[in-house]
Design an enzyme around this catalytic site. Sequence first.
Site, PDB file in Angstrom:
ATOM      1  N   GLN A  83       0.806  -1.222   0.000  1.00 29.98           N
ATOM      2  CA  GLN A  83       0.000   0.000   0.000  1.00 29.98           C
ATOM      3  C   GLN A  83       0.842   1.277   0.000  1.00 29.98           C
ATOM      4  O   GLN A  83       0.421   2.311  -0.506  1.00 29.98           O
ATOM      5  CB  GLN A  83      -0.931   0.008   1.207  1.00 29.98           C
ATOM      6  CG  GLN A  83      -0.216   0.092   2.542  1.00 29.98           C
ATOM      7  CD  GLN A  83      -1.162   0.073   3.740  1.00 29.98           C
ATOM      8  OE1 GLN A  83      -2.371   0.031   3.577  1.00 29.98           O
ATOM      9  NE2 GLN A  83      -0.611   0.102   4.936  1.00 29.98           N
ATOM     10  N   TYR A  86      20.108  -3.777  22.859  1.00 28.93           N
ATOM     11  CA  TYR A  86      21.100  -4.613  22.164  1.00 28.93           C
ATOM     12  C   TYR A  86      21.629  -3.832  20.966  1.00 28.93           C
ATOM     13  O   TYR A  86      20.950  -2.949  20.432  1.00 28.93           O
ATOM     14  CB  TYR A  86      20.477  -5.944  21.716  1.00 28.93           C
ATOM     15  CG  TYR A  86      19.148  -5.812  21.012  1.00 28.93           C
ATOM     16  CD1 TYR A  86      19.062  -5.485  19.658  1.00 28.93           C
ATOM     17  CD2 TYR A  86      17.954  -6.008  21.711  1.00 28.93           C
ATOM     18  CE1 TYR A  86      17.833  -5.371  19.032  1.00 28.93           C
ATOM     19  CE2 TYR A  86      16.725  -5.892  21.086  1.00 28.93           C
ATOM     20  CZ  TYR A  86      16.672  -5.579  19.752  1.00 28.93           C
ATOM     21  OH  TYR A  86      15.456  -5.457  19.124  1.00 28.93           O
ATOM     22  N   ASP A 119       2.101 -11.182  10.995  1.00 29.43           N
ATOM     23  CA  ASP A 119       1.178 -10.475  11.892  1.00 29.43           C
ATOM     24  C   ASP A 119      -0.268 -10.520  11.405  1.00 29.43           C
ATOM     25  O   ASP A 119      -1.193 -10.346  12.200  1.00 29.43           O
ATOM     26  CB  ASP A 119       1.607  -9.008  12.049  1.00 29.43           C
ATOM     27  CG  ASP A 119       2.713  -8.846  13.086  1.00 29.43           C
ATOM     28  OD1 ASP A 119       3.239  -9.875  13.566  1.00 29.43           O
ATOM     29  OD2 ASP A 119       3.062  -7.693  13.402  1.00 29.43           O
TER      30      ASP A 119
HETATM   31  C1  FAD Z   1       8.299  -3.165  20.115  1.00 25.56           C
HETATM   32  C2  FAD Z   1       8.410  -4.324  19.176  1.00 25.56           C
HETATM   33  C3  FAD Z   1       9.545  -5.136  19.221  1.00 25.56           C
HETATM   34  C4  FAD Z   1       9.645  -6.244  18.373  1.00 25.56           C
HETATM   35  N1  FAD Z   1      10.756  -7.037  18.457  1.00 25.56           N
HETATM   36  C5  FAD Z   1      10.838  -8.136  17.679  1.00 25.56           C
HETATM   37  C6  FAD Z   1      11.999  -8.975  17.756  1.00 25.56           C
HETATM   38  O1  FAD Z   1      12.931  -8.727  18.530  1.00 25.56           O
HETATM   39  N2  FAD Z   1      12.051 -10.076  16.941  1.00 25.56           N
HETATM   40  C7  FAD Z   1      11.040 -10.391  16.066  1.00 25.56           C
HETATM   41  O2  FAD Z   1      11.149 -11.391  15.345  1.00 25.56           O
HETATM   42  N3  FAD Z   1       9.919  -9.609  15.976  1.00 25.56           N
HETATM   43  C8  FAD Z   1       9.806  -8.511  16.756  1.00 25.56           C
HETATM   44  N4  FAD Z   1       8.704  -7.712  16.672  1.00 25.56           N
HETATM   45  C9  FAD Z   1       7.563  -8.137  15.813  1.00 25.56           C
HETATM   46  C10 FAD Z   1       7.800  -7.839  14.361  1.00 25.56           C
HETATM   47  O3  FAD Z   1       8.155  -6.488  14.196  1.00 25.56           O
HETATM   48  C11 FAD Z   1       6.525  -8.139  13.562  1.00 25.56           C
HETATM   49  O4  FAD Z   1       5.995  -9.381  13.968  1.00 25.56           O
HETATM   50  C12 FAD Z   1       6.842  -8.232  12.068  1.00 25.56           C
HETATM   51  O5  FAD Z   1       7.424  -7.031  11.626  1.00 25.56           O
HETATM   52  C13 FAD Z   1       5.573  -8.527  11.279  1.00 25.56           C
HETATM   53  O6  FAD Z   1       5.856  -8.469   9.911  1.00 25.56           O
HETATM   54  P1  FAD Z   1       4.680  -8.578   8.837  1.00 25.56           P
HETATM   55  O7  FAD Z   1       5.339  -8.477   7.502  1.00 25.56           O
HETATM   56  O8  FAD Z   1       3.824  -9.743   9.133  1.00 25.56           O
HETATM   57  O9  FAD Z   1       3.774  -7.310   9.119  1.00 25.56           O
HETATM   58  P2  FAD Z   1       4.121  -5.730   8.881  1.00 25.56           P
HETATM   59  O10 FAD Z   1       5.535  -5.444   9.247  1.00 25.56           O
HETATM   60  O11 FAD Z   1       3.051  -4.969   9.585  1.00 25.56           O
HETATM   61  O12 FAD Z   1       3.979  -5.555   7.326  1.00 25.56           O
HETATM   62  C14 FAD Z   1       2.716  -5.480   6.702  1.00 25.56           C
HETATM   63  C15 FAD Z   1       2.904  -4.760   5.373  1.00 25.56           C
HETATM   64  O13 FAD Z   1       1.675  -4.800   4.667  1.00 25.56           O
HETATM   65  C16 FAD Z   1       1.358  -3.509   4.202  1.00 25.56           C
HETATM   66  N5  FAD Z   1      -0.116  -3.427   4.161  1.00 25.56           N
HETATM   67  C17 FAD Z   1      -0.958  -3.342   5.219  1.00 25.56           C
HETATM   68  N6  FAD Z   1      -2.235  -3.290   4.807  1.00 25.56           N
HETATM   69  C18 FAD Z   1      -2.190  -3.355   3.457  1.00 25.56           C
HETATM   70  C19 FAD Z   1      -3.203  -3.337   2.447  1.00 25.56           C
HETATM   71  N7  FAD Z   1      -4.507  -3.259   2.773  1.00 25.56           N
HETATM   72  N8  FAD Z   1      -2.815  -3.429   1.144  1.00 25.56           N
HETATM   73  C20 FAD Z   1      -1.499  -3.515   0.820  1.00 25.56           C
HETATM   74  N9  FAD Z   1      -0.499  -3.514   1.728  1.00 25.56           N
HETATM   75  C21 FAD Z   1      -0.840  -3.455   3.029  1.00 25.56           C
HETATM   76  C22 FAD Z   1       1.980  -2.553   5.207  1.00 25.56           C
HETATM   77  O14 FAD Z   1       2.177  -1.263   4.662  1.00 25.56           O
HETATM   78  C23 FAD Z   1       3.276  -3.293   5.531  1.00 25.56           C
HETATM   79  O15 FAD Z   1       4.302  -2.962   4.623  1.00 25.56           O
HETATM   80  C24 FAD Z   1       8.588  -6.560  17.471  1.00 25.56           C
HETATM   81  C25 FAD Z   1       7.468  -5.727  17.404  1.00 25.56           C
HETATM   82  C26 FAD Z   1       7.365  -4.625  18.230  1.00 25.56           C
HETATM   83  C27 FAD Z   1       6.151  -3.747  18.131  1.00 25.56           C
END
Ligand code: FAD
Length: 390
Positions: free
Chosen positions: A36, A214, A296
């Site tokens: 997006q 870290y 996620d």
């Molecule tokens: C404080 C904190 C610390 C963390 N520490 C760790 C750690 O140490 N180790 C670890 O493994 N994980 C950690 N995490 C978790 C990790 O950051 C997430 O689980 C991970 O980034 C999820 O990735 P994702 O690609 O599933 O989702 P996201 O990173 O949310 O990516 C989703 C993507 O989809 C896009 N999108 C959303 N809706 C739409 C739509 N309708 N149409 C098109 N595109 C869309 C978004 O723009 C985004 O680019 C941490 C999280 C937090 C908040």
Amino acid sequence: MDIPASEILVAGGGIGGLAAALALSREGAEVQLIEQASAFSEVGAGIQIGPNVTRILRDWGLESGLRRVASFPHELLARDARSGRPLGRLPLGERAENLYGAPYACIHRADLHQLLLQAVQARGVPLLLNQRLIDVRLQGGQVTARSEQGLQWQPALLVGADGLWSRSRQALHLTEPARFSGHLAYRGLIPLSEPATEPQVTVWMGPRLHVVHYPVQAGRALNVVAIVHGETPSDPQAWDHAAHAAHLFQALGPISRPLQQTLEAVPAWRLWALNDRPPLTSAAQMGQGSVALLGDAAHPMRPYLAQGAGMAIEDAQVLAQCWVGAGSVGERVQRYAQQRWPRNAQVQARAIRNGRIFHAHGLVSWGRNVAMGVLGARVMDVPWLYRGLD
Ligand SMILES: Cc1cc2nc3c(=O)[nH]c(=O)nc-3n(C[C@H](O)[C@H](O)[C@H](O)COP(=O)(O)OP(=O)(O)OC[C@H]3O[C@@H](n4cnc5c(N)ncnc54)[C@H](O)[C@@H]3O)c2cc1C
């Protein structure tokens, strides 16, 4: 308007979506990814990645890139946030490599995202920016996806990697909203003049709080995350705010001098409200028919086991393996969902439990401190997790 069909459409270009596009394309699948945002980018914060994850990145040919940008801690040190007293140590470094066959790493999210993006681009996967998925329907086994910008797809498989506020979930009739955990995360980066000779992950634990720091960026910066209890934000989706150090110190209450000094060195803070979902209870929550959810979008978790991105990368690896297996699309998605949901549920549950242990007070914190001091690695290590996928 319909655009040329790809076998697989990945919705979302975060760490999970890019990992899925890479893993599937490495298995010979024809993949297209939509995002997006108008540019691929990641927030300015670090993450830890355990041996279960670095092993997969190695399989994907990303180890040398990882070695250039990550930091490799030699231990995890738990400390009491109030007194500063060391509570327990888990050796990482060589021990993790010897036990689990891959290193424990700390990396800036943008660096991991960039490694994956470059690998996906090198494979020629079409990446479409400015495409916001607004409608996903699964009818008679066929999925139809539509973007706000007017494009429409009917792929053989839709991979919903669109994060916490996923639209893809609607195809599986998963309508329950994500929930606010009651916890807020303050995050910041401290520039370092030179890398530490013995890098550590340090976790400070106290009543209703914990702080983790870290090194990232090959030791050129220290990533700091402070978790406190707080109010439900009025707009949970606007989760990234500039934040005031004074609010953080007020929420933390009395803390030890060394912790205070580290936190004072953070030049700028950003604030996140932490949301999650209850642990998965069935395969149907990870995929049905021609829709597979990943990362996620399927299982947002509290970050207290540092595995949210790790589980997204494991999901990607398993999805690609299932995709090249026998059977119809629905059967392959079913195999993926069956393999992944119990492990993801276990990690979600353990992350919730860790939060309770980290933030404990009274007798529970006393028991925690004794156990870490006496048993050390035996209670701090997580072999079932770090051993990774069979
Ligand atoms: C404080 C904190 C610390 C963390 N520490 C760790 C750690 O140490 N180790 C670890 O493994 N994980 C950690 N995490 C978790 C990790 O950051 C997430 O689980 C991970 O980034 C999820 O990735 P994702 O690609 O599933 O989702 P996201 O990173 O949310 O990516 C989703 C993507 O989809 C896009 N999108 C959303 N809706 C739409 C739509 N309708 N149409 C098109 N595109 C869309 C978004 O723009 C985004 O680019 C941490 C999280 C937090 C908040």
